[in-house]
Scaffold this active site. Structure first.
Site, PDB file in Angstrom:
ATOM      1  N   GLY A   1       0.821  -1.202   0.000  1.00 51.43           N
ATOM      2  CA  GLY A   1       0.000   0.000   0.000  1.00 51.43           C
ATOM      3  C   GLY A   1       0.854   1.250   0.000  1.00 51.43           C
TER       4      GLY A   1
ATOM      5  N   THR B   1       1.216   3.717   2.241  1.00 48.65           N
ATOM      6  CA  THR B   1       1.972   3.983   3.463  1.00 48.65           C
ATOM      7  C   THR B   1       3.114   2.992   3.610  1.00 48.65           C
ATOM      8  OG1 THR B   1      -0.118   4.709   4.457  1.00 48.65           O
ATOM      9  CG2 THR B   1       1.767   4.462   5.926  1.00 48.65           C
TER      10      THR B   1
ATOM     11  N   ASP C   1       3.084  -2.919   8.291  1.00 50.54           N
ATOM     12  CA  ASP C   1       2.108  -2.838   7.207  1.00 50.54           C
ATOM     13  C   ASP C   1       1.121  -1.728   7.511  1.00 50.54           C
ATOM     14  OD1 ASP C   1       0.710  -3.436   4.908  1.00 50.54           O
ATOM     15  OD2 ASP C   1       0.317  -5.537   5.433  1.00 50.54           O
TER      16      ASP C   1
ATOM     17  N   ASP D   1      -6.603  -0.217   6.570  1.00 44.06           N
ATOM     18  CA  ASP D   1      -7.673   0.638   6.074  1.00 44.06           C
ATOM     19  C   ASP D   1      -8.527   1.180   7.215  1.00 44.06           C
ATOM     20  OD1 ASP D   1      -7.175   0.281   3.176  1.00 44.06           O
ATOM     21  OD2 ASP D   1      -7.617  -1.808   3.640  1.00 44.06           O
TER      22      ASP D   1
ATOM     23  N   LYS E   1      -8.151  -4.767   6.530  1.00 37.94           N
ATOM     24  CA  LYS E   1      -7.108  -4.625   5.527  1.00 37.94           C
ATOM     25  C   LYS E   1      -7.582  -5.251   4.223  1.00 37.94           C
ATOM     26  CE  LYS E   1      -2.849  -5.526   6.464  1.00 37.94           C
ATOM     27  NZ  LYS E   1      -2.474  -4.311   5.691  1.00 37.94           N
TER      28      LYS E   1
ATOM     29  N   GLY F   1      -7.578  -3.186   1.118  1.00 40.68           N
ATOM     30  CA  GLY F   1      -7.886  -2.192   0.108  1.00 40.68           C
ATOM     31  C   GLY F   1      -6.984  -2.301  -1.110  1.00 40.68           C
ATOM     32  N   GLY F   2      -5.784  -2.824  -0.903  1.00 42.46           N
ATOM     33  CA  GLY F   2      -4.850  -3.030  -2.005  1.00 42.46           C
ATOM     34  C   GLY F   2      -4.887  -4.428  -2.583  1.00 42.46           C
TER      35      GLY F   2
ATOM     36  N   GLU G   1      -0.801 -10.654   3.134  1.00 41.43           N
ATOM     37  CA  GLU G   1      -0.576  -9.803   4.300  1.00 41.43           C
ATOM     38  C   GLU G   1      -0.891 -10.549   5.594  1.00 41.43           C
ATOM     39  OE1 GLU G   1      -1.441  -5.341   2.470  1.00 41.43           O
ATOM     40  OE2 GLU G   1      -3.108  -6.538   3.203  1.00 41.43           O
TER      41      GLU G   1
ATOM     42  N   LYS H   1      -7.932   6.757   9.768  1.00 37.62           N
ATOM     43  CA  LYS H   1      -8.207   5.316   9.776  1.00 37.62           C
ATOM     44  C   LYS H   1      -8.689   4.820  11.138  1.00 37.62           C
ATOM     45  CE  LYS H   1      -6.601   5.271   5.592  1.00 37.62           C
ATOM     46  NZ  LYS H   1      -5.278   4.705   5.291  1.00 37.62           N
TER      47      LYS H   1
END
Length: 262
Positions: free
Chosen positions: A34, A36, A89, A92, A102, A104-105, A111, A129
């Site tokens: 992602g 970030t 990591d 979201d 998590k 969104g990607g 992950e 978030k």
């Protein structure tokens, strides 16, 4: 890069740089996916270059692996590394118990595998978030292509018995085609608005044939690092319930590498 970052991007950078402080020489690391996490990979590569750290990494997606390798990091298969010391990591959403949404990607499966194979997971994020209750962000569920619409119908039926505020389920698209994950699976997004019992929902979802994994990360995250574009970072540790905020000064020279890839 010398241009000023937007407040949102500055917050991402601040959280990523602070989280990299937890990395120690000799560690085996999990690298998230992602925007970030991309900042984190760049900050990590800078530390390795400047301090000569000897670390090895397992990536949670093809794009993270490619970015890390391009920056000179030692990227290996998770099975070659075995148990990891630390995974860093993004997320979201996260709630007061540091439960996460998590995916969104579209990398939630790798992950979750990498994070679950780590002694510690640190999540890097921004204030937007943080939520009182998970569910405003659509919950991703990875499903196999065979019978995907049947799996979707089974999920919709199951949701009628769950404590959620919405029950719409959509197939994630990439242009005019269904998005495919690194494992060639599909993503169903559950628009739940609010999840009353995330633990129960996660268990029920993973019992449905065709579901590979869901984006609820329960009892996996240990620390959340929240970067604020106004110039501060907050660290929340679930182990002792602590939360503290630090002032941060960021200059253009700090983020002078290229923009992170999404």
């Amino acid at each position: 890069m010398s241009a000023e970052l937007s407040p949102a991007e500055k917050g991402k950078f601040i959280s990523a740089r602070r989280a990299v402080d937890y990395v120690q020489d000799g560690m085996k690391l999990g690298l998230g996916t992602g925007s970030t996490a991309a900042w984190m990979v760049k900050c990590l590569a800078r530390r390795v270059q400047q301090e000569g750290l000897q670390i090895s990494c397992a990536a949670t997606s093809t794009r993270t692996a490619e970015l890390a390798k391009s920056l000179g990091l030692d990227v290996r298969a998770l099975d070659d590394l075995g148990w990891l010391d630390l995974t860093i990591d993004g997320a979201d959403e996260f709630d007061p118990e540091l439960s996460l949404i998590k995916g969104g990607g579209a990398a939630l499966l790798q992950e979750k595998i990498v994070a679950s194979a780590s002694d510690q997971m640190i999540v890097i994020t921004d204030p937007a978030k943080e939520v009182a209750s998970l569910g405003a962000f659509p919950l991703p569920v990875e499903v196999i292509p065979f019978g995907a619409m049947t799996t979707k119908a089974l999920i919709e039926q199951m949701l009628t018995e769950m404590d959620v505020a919405g029950r719409e389920v959509t197939l994630r698209m990439a242009g005019d085609k269904a998005l495919r994950t690194d494992e060639n699976n599909l993503i169903l997004d559950l628009h739940l608005q609010k999840i009353g019992n995330a633990r129960e929902l996660s268990l029920m979802l993973n019992q449905i044939p065709g579901v590979v994994e869901n984006g609820l990360f329960i009892d996996i995250c240990d620390i959340v690092v929240i970067g604020d574009g106004a110039g501060k970072v907050t660290v929340k540790d679930i182990s002792d319930g602590s939360s503290h905020t630090e002032a941060v000064t960021v200059t253009a020279a700090d983020y002078s590498f290229a923009d992170p890839k999404q």
